[in-house]
Design an enzyme around this catalytic site. Sequence first.
Site, short mmCIF file in Angstrom:
data_model
loop_
_atom_site.label_atom_id
_atom_site.label_comp_id
_atom_site.label_asym_id
_atom_site.label_seq_id
_atom_site.Cartn_x
_atom_site.Cartn_y
_atom_site.Cartn_z
CE LYS A 1 11.66 6.23 8.38
NZ LYS A 1 10.73 7.27 8.96
CD GLU B 1 7.23 9.95 0.77
OE1 GLU B 1 7.67 11.06 1.37
OE2 GLU B 1 6.91 8.82 1.30
N GLY C 1 10.14 0.73 -2.67
CA GLY C 1 10.25 0.98 -1.45
C GLY C 1 10.04 -0.21 -0.78
CG HIS D 1 3.77 5.27 1.20
ND1 HIS D 1 3.63 5.23 2.72
CD2 HIS D 1 4.86 6.04 1.09
CE1 HIS D 1 4.51 6.01 3.32
NE2 HIS D 1 5.38 6.55 2.37
CG HIS E 1 5.11 10.10 6.57
ND1 HIS E 1 5.40 11.12 5.75
CD2 HIS E 1 5.43 8.88 5.92
CE1 HIS E 1 6.03 10.80 4.63
NE2 HIS E 1 5.87 9.30 4.63
CB THR F 1 13.62 0.28 -9.81
OG1 THR F 1 12.82 -0.60 -8.89
CG2 THR F 1 15.16 -0.73 -9.89
CB THR F 2 9.58 3.24 -7.39
OG1 THR F 2 9.79 3.23 -5.84
CG2 THR F 2 9.44 1.80 -7.59
CD GLU G 1 2.60 -0.64 1.99
OE1 GLU G 1 2.83 0.14 1.44
OE2 GLU G 1 2.69 -0.72 3.13
N1 LIG Z 1 12.08 3.01 4.87
C1 LIG Z 1 11.65 4.12 4.64
O1 LIG Z 1 12.22 5.22 5.13
C2 LIG Z 1 10.29 4.46 3.64
C3 LIG Z 1 10.36 5.72 3.02
C4 LIG Z 1 9.32 5.92 2.20
C5 LIG Z 1 8.60 4.93 1.84
N2 LIG Z 1 8.85 3.60 2.23
C6 LIG Z 1 7.94 2.48 1.94
O2 LIG Z 1 7.73 2.28 0.40
C7 LIG Z 1 6.77 1.66 0.14
C8 LIG Z 1 6.16 2.22 -1.09
O3 LIG Z 1 7.45 2.25 -2.17
P1 LIG Z 1 7.08 2.23 -3.69
O4 LIG Z 1 6.04 3.40 -4.20
O5 LIG Z 1 8.19 2.21 -4.69
O6 LIG Z 1 6.17 0.75 -4.12
P2 LIG Z 1 6.71 -0.60 -4.69
O7 LIG Z 1 7.84 -1.17 -4.16
O8 LIG Z 1 5.51 -1.47 -4.26
O9 LIG Z 1 6.63 -0.28 -6.21
C9 LIG Z 1 5.56 0.09 -6.79
C10 LIG Z 1 5.35 -0.87 -7.88
O10 LIG Z 1 6.27 -0.57 -9.10
C11 LIG Z 1 6.93 -1.81 -9.32
N3 LIG Z 1 7.99 -1.38 -9.94
C12 LIG Z 1 9.23 -1.18 -9.19
N4 LIG Z 1 10.27 -0.79 -10.02
C13 LIG Z 1 9.55 -0.87 -11.22
C14 LIG Z 1 10.20 -0.54 -12.42
N5 LIG Z 1 11.19 0.23 -12.57
N6 LIG Z 1 9.28 -0.49 -13.61
C15 LIG Z 1 7.88 -1.21 -13.33
N7 LIG Z 1 7.51 -1.48 -12.29
C16 LIG Z 1 8.34 -1.44 -11.22
C17 LIG Z 1 6.52 -2.73 -8.21
O11 LIG Z 1 6.49 -4.16 -8.44
C18 LIG Z 1 5.25 -2.14 -7.56
O12 LIG Z 1 4.08 -2.89 -8.34
C19 LIG Z 1 5.75 1.91 1.07
O13 LIG Z 1 5.74 0.65 2.04
C20 LIG Z 1 6.39 3.05 2.12
O14 LIG Z 1 6.01 2.65 3.56
C21 LIG Z 1 9.91 3.48 3.24
#
Ligand SMILES: NC(=O)c1ccc[n+]([C@@H]2O[C@H](COP(=O)([O-])OP(=O)(O)OC[C@H]3O[C@@H](n4cnc5c(N)ncnc54)[C@H](O)[C@@H]3O)[C@@H](O)[C@H]2O)c1
Length: 386
Positions: free
Chosen positions: A161, A201, A122, A280, A268, A148-149, A90
């Site tokens: 968005k 989610e 994300g 998150h 949310h 990739t998450t 974040e």
């Molecule tokens: N735009 C939208 O509509 C929307 C919807 C939901 C969430 N979000 C946003 O998404 C964010 C959270 O996303 P997240 O949980 O993916 O967090 P992130 O992108 O920070 O990823 C989580 C962790 O995983 C690592 N990572 C990514 N892919 C990996 C892989 N395959 N192997 C090992 N490590 C990996 C990243 O470096 C990070 O440390 C929040 O900021 C949230 O607000 C946006």
Amino acid sequence: MKIGRKSMITRQWAGTATKTVTWRTSVVQGLLDITPGDAEEIFGDLRADRRRFVVADAELWACHGDQIALFLKRLGIEYGEPPLLLPGGESAKTRENADRVIAEMDDFGLGRFGGVIGWGGGVLHDVLGVAAGEYRRGIRGGITFVATTVLCAVDAAFALKCAVNGNWKNRVGLYSPMNSVCDPVFFRTLNDVDIRDGFAEIVKWALAGDGHLFDLIEEHGARVANEKFQRGDSATRSLLTRPIAVGMAELTSNPWEDETARPSYLGHNWSPVFEPSERHGQAVALDMLISAMIAWRKGFLSRADRDRIVRTIGTLGLKLWSPVLEDRELMRRALWDAALHRGGRQYVPLPYQEIGKVTFCELTETDVQRGCEDLYGYVAAEFSQS
Ligand SMILES: NC(=O)c1ccc[n+]([C@@H]2O[C@H](COP(=O)([O-])OP(=O)(O)OC[C@H]3O[C@@H](n4cnc5c(N)ncnc54)[C@H](O)[C@@H]3O)[C@@H](O)[C@H]2O)c1
């Protein structure tokens, strides 16, 4: 037309324009084995222009970078090697990182109709979306985001968005359509906390519109989380595809969120103020727990269904309580801000009658406080029994 004592509009012009936006999200098993012939479906036409601006999450690249580089080479994609690597988490969802992407796009010589490929979660999705939406007033060539998450695959990747954080979570952003794709192979290297965050989610989409998905989470969620989606059985596949189906159905009928009664506001309503103290997904889970308690208290949901929701969130390894829930002023501000965002009303979705259905409510501070107290009581009782 007279508009004051002395003023008059002598001539006026009005413009109306409509634009159709099409975007796709795909689940692919074996993305890195895709043949150049099939790649067009995901990465756009590579015959006319093979240049792509590539950006990736640094942690993802550390785990899978060699394979991704080979893959890009095999497809003949020309990019600045190594690609731009940005941190996840974040704290990386900043204006500065969006500006950094824009600066690198410039250095790369990305045209308005050039192509972009992003690889990450994300956070990178949102940072890239802001940059690509602003750069040259919006990249037209097309962006492919490889989620990739889990969390990104089942939510951010296909939401139009994107935002970066300001004084408030997601305060500044825009709508930046991207095509996206996910392959569970990348989830293998996620840590347990990231997998759990993603499941929050998935629960959201179940509560928002798919009771059967909730049954699947209840029965298979903990196992699939432990296996990090690596087993290709039908429950594992459904836990990834069903949330995307519910989410895409909601978004295609309300892409710009003009309709403020959105089932996916579940989780949310308060969660933005729980971050960054909570991650998150965890923040979303806490928010849904309060909603379940309020829904039960209002007679919208049976005690049995309320308890199923709480238990299931617990079995996924998500916390059922956090000290952030004790800050009443913070909770009050969250709903105040939600109402600002939603055109003056809260439109808090609450589970209604059965899991998978919601109704929208305006809540008082007492409703919320009671919800927190009920949750606390539940957790305390569970704790004393264990
Ligand atoms: N735009 C939208 O509509 C929307 C919807 C939901 C969430 N979000 C946003 O998404 C964010 C959270 O996303 P997240 O949980 O993916 O967090 P992130 O992108 O920070 O990823 C989580 C962790 O995983 C690592 N990572 C990514 N892919 C990996 C892989 N395959 N192997 C090992 N490590 C990996 C990243 O470096 C990070 O440390 C929040 O900021 C949230 O607000 C946006």
